[in-house]
Design a protein around this motif. Structure first.
Motif, mmCIF file in Angstrom:
data_model
loop_
_atom_site.group_PDB
_atom_site.id
_atom_site.type_symbol
_atom_site.label_atom_id
_atom_site.label_comp_id
_atom_site.label_asym_id
_atom_site.label_seq_id
_atom_site.Cartn_x
_atom_site.Cartn_y
_atom_site.Cartn_z
ATOM 1 N N GLY A 206 0.779 -1.224 -0.028
ATOM 2 C CA GLY A 206 -0.123 0.019 -0.017
ATOM 3 C C GLY A 206 0.876 1.405 0.100
ATOM 4 O O GLY A 206 0.434 2.376 -0.074
ATOM 5 N N ASP A 207 1.996 1.229 0.214
ATOM 6 C CA ASP A 207 2.937 2.413 0.348
ATOM 7 C C ASP A 207 3.667 2.732 -1.293
ATOM 8 O O ASP A 207 4.090 1.850 -1.772
ATOM 9 C CB ASP A 207 4.060 2.166 1.277
ATOM 10 N N LEU A 208 3.391 3.724 -1.555
ATOM 11 C CA LEU A 208 4.004 4.218 -2.903
ATOM 12 C C LEU A 208 5.623 4.242 -2.862
ATOM 13 O O LEU A 208 6.292 5.042 -1.851
ATOM 14 C CB LEU A 208 3.489 5.661 -3.454
ATOM 15 N N VAL A 209 6.258 3.531 -3.630
ATOM 16 C CA VAL A 209 7.776 3.431 -3.555
ATOM 17 C C VAL A 209 8.350 3.840 -4.699
ATOM 18 O O VAL A 209 9.437 4.069 -4.720
ATOM 19 C CB VAL A 209 8.413 1.926 -3.171
ATOM 20 N N GLY A 210 7.504 3.977 -5.772
ATOM 21 C CA GLY A 210 8.323 4.500 -7.027
ATOM 22 C C GLY A 210 7.333 5.125 -7.919
ATOM 23 O O GLY A 210 6.069 4.696 -8.095
ATOM 24 N N GLU A 211 7.728 6.148 -8.899
ATOM 25 C CA GLU A 211 6.714 6.708 -9.734
ATOM 26 C C GLU A 211 7.765 7.326 -10.758
ATOM 27 O O GLU A 211 8.749 7.790 -10.594
ATOM 28 C CB GLU A 211 5.758 7.690 -9.052
ATOM 29 N N ASP A 212 7.132 7.306 -12.037
ATOM 30 C CA ASP A 212 7.741 7.951 -13.288
ATOM 31 C C ASP A 212 7.010 7.879 -14.415
ATOM 32 O O ASP A 212 5.700 7.483 -14.320
ATOM 33 C CB ASP A 212 9.040 6.874 -13.537
ATOM 34 N N LEU A 213 7.478 8.577 -15.332
ATOM 35 C CA LEU A 213 6.788 8.675 -16.713
ATOM 36 C C LEU A 213 7.429 7.658 -17.808
ATOM 37 O O LEU A 213 8.581 7.784 -17.816
ATOM 38 C CB LEU A 213 6.560 10.247 -17.123
ATOM 39 N N VAL A 214 6.425 6.876 -18.463
ATOM 40 C CA VAL A 214 7.124 6.161 -19.277
ATOM 41 C C VAL A 214 7.778 6.817 -20.491
ATOM 42 O O VAL A 214 8.614 6.403 -21.223
ATOM 43 C CB VAL A 214 5.959 5.207 -19.775
ATOM 44 N N SER A 215 7.449 8.159 -20.588
ATOM 45 C CA SER A 215 8.032 8.822 -21.633
ATOM 46 C C SER A 215 9.618 9.035 -21.494
ATOM 47 O O SER A 215 10.314 9.776 -21.950
ATOM 48 C CB SER A 215 7.250 10.042 -21.810
ATOM 49 N N ASN A 216 10.009 8.856 -20.005
ATOM 50 C CA ASN A 216 11.373 9.071 -19.777
ATOM 51 C C ASN A 216 12.310 7.932 -20.372
ATOM 52 O O ASN A 216 13.492 7.755 -20.169
ATOM 53 C CB ASN A 216 11.690 9.180 -18.193
ATOM 54 N N MET A 217 11.700 6.922 -21.042
ATOM 55 C CA MET A 217 12.485 6.098 -21.929
ATOM 56 C C MET A 217 13.603 6.640 -22.715
ATOM 57 O O MET A 217 13.406 7.683 -23.315
ATOM 58 C CB MET A 217 11.663 5.201 -22.757
ATOM 59 N N GLY A 218 14.583 5.905 -22.995
ATOM 60 C CA GLY A 218 15.707 6.311 -23.867
ATOM 61 C C GLY A 218 15.412 6.470 -25.357
ATOM 62 O O GLY A 218 15.809 7.014 -26.192
ATOM 63 N N TRP A 219 14.279 5.403 -25.618
ATOM 64 C CA TRP A 219 13.821 5.111 -27.054
ATOM 65 C C TRP A 219 12.439 4.931 -27.024
ATOM 66 O O TRP A 219 11.914 4.219 -26.304
ATOM 67 C CB TRP A 219 14.360 3.893 -27.558
ATOM 68 N N PRO A 220 11.484 5.461 -27.883
ATOM 69 C CA PRO A 220 10.100 5.021 -28.074
ATOM 70 C C PRO A 220 9.921 3.449 -28.378
ATOM 71 O O PRO A 220 10.846 2.889 -28.912
ATOM 72 C CB PRO A 220 9.285 5.892 -28.938
ATOM 73 N N PHE A 221 8.751 2.982 -28.061
ATOM 74 C CA PHE A 221 8.579 1.652 -28.467
ATOM 75 C C PHE A 221 8.712 1.353 -29.901
ATOM 76 O O PHE A 221 9.316 0.115 -29.992
ATOM 77 C CB PHE A 221 7.107 1.237 -28.083
ATOM 78 N N PRO A 222 8.206 2.055 -30.783
ATOM 79 C CA PRO A 222 8.662 1.410 -32.140
ATOM 80 C C PRO A 222 10.037 1.375 -32.493
ATOM 81 O O PRO A 222 10.446 0.443 -33.316
ATOM 82 C CB PRO A 222 7.996 2.442 -33.086
ATOM 83 N N GLU A 223 10.968 2.163 -31.765
ATOM 84 C CA GLU A 223 12.183 2.009 -31.949
ATOM 85 C C GLU A 223 12.629 0.562 -31.546
ATOM 86 O O GLU A 223 13.631 0.125 -31.999
ATOM 87 C CB GLU A 223 13.224 3.210 -31.532
#
Length: 307
Positions: A206-223
């Protein structure tokens, strides 16, 4: 799934056949079942949404690499090679579980989770498979699901010393789900560079331990898909994981940044809930570890090696 209910595939369709038909084929099936009787979601058990043909798991988040490197090497350096191309490893497609399943890990003192978004490959007849460019790669991404790449970090650390990659440290389990969200449902989240700007969160008990935006990837999924297809093939049913998000997407990263086992490794009874905006959430409970028969160490080189 339609709203908060599910309907069966019509006419013997399967997940594989739906993936093979592509998103357009899935829309046709949806139109055919819109008025069929529905079962409330609360009355069904969600299994892994597919049995993948292969699973490639990338390491596409720089912040995750920095944090884990700090724990392993005592410094948060990212190898220059990481920036040159998206790196991945193959993992076991036969140890999949769905949300709410109890995870039975090997005996480990450093059990961990990994919060990831995964792309599922599909496409209509004649969809390209090899040496795809970025536009072709985008066209064969059928949809996305949440992925938890469970990890026994102590086993993994020993294996990585052999310079081959993780094996039994990750071989025991992976959670996919809660369902596959078709790619067109997430286009609203695409930023101007083609990254999915969706929020990802990890909770332990129940405790939030991590959070991020998926857009912080080094490459987008098609790449990622294009790279996977280079001098190879990506086919219907393949799953490609983003790798662990940064900013606490796994305990291993936090251990590296904190200089110790804080937060503590997962224990039997712990609950891990992973949430990704626009996709849903998966939650699993850690079960008791499963001891395995021992394997002896390598024999010394005392035997005759040649004639």
């Amino acid at each position: 799934m339609i709203e908060d209910a599910v309907v069966p595939f019509p006419d013997g369709a399967t997940v594989t056949s739906v993936l093979e038909s592509g998103i357009d084929g899935a829309r046709i099936l949806l139109d055919r079942v819109l008025h069929e009787p529905r079962t409330p979601l609360s009355q069904v058990q969600l299994l892994a949404p597919l049995q993948p043909s292969t699973v490639r798991d990338f390491v596409a988040f720089e912040e995750h690499v920095e944090g884990v490197s700090a724990g392993v090497e005592g410094k948060g350096d990212v190898a220059a090679e990481w920036y040159q191309a998206p790196t991945f490893y193959f993992t076991n497609p036969h140890t999949m579980s769905g949300t709410d399943a109890v995870i039975r890990p090997p005996v480990s003192d450093r059990l961990d989770f990994e919060l990831e978004l995964a792309a599922v490959i599909g496409g209509g007849p004649g969809a390209p498979e090899s040496n795809l460019d970025v536009d072709q790669s985008a066209s064969v991404i059928f949809g996305y699901c949440i992925m938890n790449d469970w990890s026994a970090r102590d086993l993994q650390a020993r294996e990585m010393q052999v310079r081959l990659g993780p094996a039994k440290g990750k071989d025991f389990g992976m959670t996919l789900g809660p369902w596959i969200v078709t790619a067109d449902e997430l286009t609203q989240y695409l930023d101007e560079d083609g990254f999915l700007a969706v929020r990802a969160e990890a909770y332990v008990n129940g405790d939030l331990v991590g959070e991020d935006l998926v857009s912080n990837m080094g490459w987008p999924f098609p790449e990622l898909v294009a790279y996977a297809s280079r001098n190879s093939r990506v086919v219907t049913g393949d799953v490609l994981g983003s790798g662990t998000v940064g900013n606490g997407g796994c305990l291993g990263e936090l251990w590296g940044r904190n200089g110790g086992l804080t937060p503590p490794p997962l224990q039997p009874g712990d609950s891990v809930r992973l949430v990704i905006e626009g996709v849903g959430e998966i939650e699993n409970t850690v079960g008791d570890p499963v001891p395995a028969p021992p394997i002896p160490a390598a024999r010394p080189r005392t035997r005759q090696r040649w004639r």
